[in-house]
Scaffold this active site. Structure first.
Site, PDB file in Angstrom:
ATOM      1  CG  ASN B 411      35.471 -12.437 112.753  1.00  0.00           C
ATOM      2  OD1 ASN B 411      34.313 -12.326 113.230  1.00  0.00           O
ATOM      3  ND2 ASN B 411      35.295 -13.724 111.933  1.00  0.00           N
ATOM      4  CG  ASP B 412      37.105 -12.673 117.205  1.00  0.00           C
ATOM      5  OD1 ASP B 412      36.330 -13.216 116.657  1.00  0.00           O
ATOM      6  OD2 ASP B 412      38.362 -13.093 117.320  1.00  0.00           O
TER       7      ASP B 412
END
Lengths: 118, 485
Positions: B411-412
């Site tokens: 995600n990040d």
């Protein structure tokens, strides 16, 4: 000067009887020499480890930091005082968890990087 | 040669073996031997320690009993450690390293404590405060006390810091939210000043009371320093604590005048510092920023604004068609992949695609997973050859020529707001430029935020297809659909 003069003075005082032949300041500087040189070797060697091996490097170096078990054995094995022995034995236990856990888990990981040829 | 000389020679051998062990960590093949040599070095050092003068003297007095006692505790510790190491899942490696760091730090602190209460220190404890004050100058004993103070300080900080890091990585509910007390910097400053005063107290009086207070305050400091650090910064913390555990061992070496402790400790200290620097660079964060900035857990952008109406969810058949037409596919694995135990499923999908003539590579972000190099271990566990694992800087320029990028559980590290939004908590963090690929497939359970706690505009991008579901099941379905055609 970062180090207070009182400490510097004390470093140069006469050696106590158990340290015959080497005054405390020399001893301190001898160990500091070893420390700085080993740091240097560490930097040189470890910058060459590739990114993909950083996890085994961390767990392997973690096992080596368990070297404090040597100190633990020496202070515990003397059986000098009750507290000293108790602290020492506890240190042996914890350091050995660190040593065995670190080396075994590193081996497990590295084996996966080198799958056996089928 | 005196027996002490033989012991020192054994320590020298162990030290050399440790250096060779680190040296051989440079390649996956030699590393196995390196790790083995490290273990041999440790065994030599442990055996040598059993011949040291204090141990030999106590064997002389009490017979074999002291040795049996030591062996009992060492065997118990070794047994616990080996059992842990054999059973611990690879996904939880950061927690295990954190825990072991903590034990190592605690052991170094205890060595200092034991030495302080040993015979040569005992006389000093019987002095009252008045006598201490009456004695104006410091004595040669001082640098011994300095080492004891430092071993105690670093060891205690390592212990509690590691336990907090363990709690955060294990996602225990008590550690879910970073500690965000607005006065925490003042609290830490106060504790740091107290540490300095107590260190001075230990240096100048060698009183056990000061030592115990130092342990208590340093242990508190270790916790208050680690508690505010957000989950995304944990790889840095792990590296730093690793370094501390080495430095604590080195300090213990100064205490008992033992060079093998100093050498091994400083090697580990150096290793931890290098990895800390690498991790900070990969996240574009300064070390002070990580330690004192406290990445806020609060989202700066409401996720509804980012996602509303723009999410395109796709079904298995549609995705299978997209993948069948692709000739270059890059898989971006994240920690979520490991949680879903989907490493093997990924490999099967890649096998099917490669059988159809596509090239498949893996893009590994330096902080993919939760410690340096973690993702490489997880993929190696699934027998994915490490030649296909490409590092970030190496693969980033090729994304515009990539037909499909499959993001699984990351995600990040693929959040474009790191590039575009200067106000984002992850602004400036180097990311994998998957948004530049023709099509992006994101396999994810839901739209929940990653470790940094912020929404990801990639999920709402025009060229992104979301595939909601359990990573492993999704991959198996996809593989089956492609294999059918």
């Amino acid at each position: 000067m970062l180090i207070p003069t009182s400490i510097l003075n004390s470093l140069t005082l006469v050696a106590s009887t158990e340290m015959i032949g080497e005054d405390p300041a020399s001893k301190f500087i001898r160990l500091l020499t070893v420390f700085l040189l080993a740091m240097w070797v560490g930097f040189e060697v470890i910058t060459k480890v590739p990114q993909r091996l950083h996890t085994p490097l961390t767990s392997g170096s973690n096992a080596i930091s368990g070297i404090t078990v040597v100190g633990a054995l020496v202070v515990a094995g003397g059986l000098t005082t009750g507290f000293g022995t108790l602290f020492g034995l506890l240190a042996v236990l914890l350091a050995m968890i660190n040593v065995a856990g670190g080396f075994v888990v590193t081996h497990r990981m590295l084996e996966m990087f080198n799958p056996k040829k089928k | 040669m005196s027996s002490q000389a033989w012991i020192n020679l054994a320590y020298l051998t162990a030290s050399m073996l440790f250096i060779v062990a680190f040296k051989q960590m440079s390649g996956p093949r030699t590393a196995v031997r390196g790790n083995f040599l490290g273990a041999v070095g440790m065994a030599i050092a442990i055996l040598a320690a059993c011949f040291e003068q204090p141990v030999a003297a106590s064997i002389g007095r009490h017979g074999i009993w002291p040795l049996l006692l030591l062996a009992l505790f060492a065997a118990a510790g070794g047994g616990i450690g080996a059992t842990m190491a054999l059973r611990w899942p690879m996904t939880g490696m950061p927690q295990m390293v954190a825990l072991l760091n903590g034990f190592g730090g605690a052991a170094s602190m205890l060595v200092a404590a034991a030495e302080l209460t040993s015979t040569r220190a005992v006389a000093r404890f019987q002095e009252g405060p008045a006598q201490v004050l009456a004695r104006a100058s410091l004595e040669p004993w001082t640098q011994f006390a300095i080492a004891i103070g430092l071993a105690c300080l670093i060891g205690s900080v390592t212990l509690t810091g590691s336990l907090v890091a363990f709690g955060k990585l294990q996602e225990l509910p008590q550690f879910k939210k970073p500690w965000a007390n607005p006065n925490r910097h003042w609290i830490n400053l106060g504790l740091a000043i107290a540490v300095l005063l107590l260190l001075w107290g230990v240096f100048s009086t060698s009183q056990l009371l000061f030592f115990l207070m130092l342990v208590a305050v340093a242990a508190t400091l270790g916790a208050t320093l680690t508690l505010p650090i957000g989950g995304a910064d944990m790889p840095v913390v792990i590296c730093l604590l690793n370094s501390y555990s080495g430095l604590a061992a080195a300090a213990a070496g100064f205490v008992i005048d033992n060079s093998v402790l100093v050498i091994a400790g400083s090697l580990v200290g150096a290793s931890g510092l290098i990895l800390t620097a690498i991790m900070c660079r990969a996240m574009n964060r300064s070390l002070t920023g990580v330690l004192f900035g406290g990445l806020g857990a609060t989202a700066t952008v409401a996720s509804d604004d980012v996602y509303a109406g723009k999410i395109k969810a796709a079904e298995t058949e549609e995705l299978a068609m997209v993948l069948e037409q692709a000739s270059r596919i890059v898989i971006v694995p994240g920690y979520g992949l490991a949680v879903a135990q989907a490493q093997h499923a990924v490999r099967e999908l890649a096998d099917v695609l490669e059988a159809r003539g596509a090239t498949v590579e893996y893009a590994i972000h330096p902080v993919a997973g939760r410690m340096p190099g973690h993702m490489n271990v997880l993929l190696a566990e699934a027998d994915i050859p490490y030649e296909k694992l490409r590092e970030m800087d190496d693969i980033n320029p090729s994304f515009p020529e990539t037909d499909v990028a499959i993001v699984i559980g990351a995600n990040d590290v693929v959040n474009p707001s790191a590039r575009t939004d200067p106000n984002s908590p992850i602004a400036g963090m180097p990311i994998l430029d998957v948004d530049k690929a023709q099509t992006v497939i994101v396999v994810k359970r839901s739209l929940s935020p990653g470790f940094a706690g912020i929404p990801n505009p990639l999920f709402a991008a025009d060229n992104t297809l979301m595939f909601f579901g359990d990573g492993k099941k999704a991959l198996i379905d996809l593989t089956a659909a492609i294999a059918r055609d």
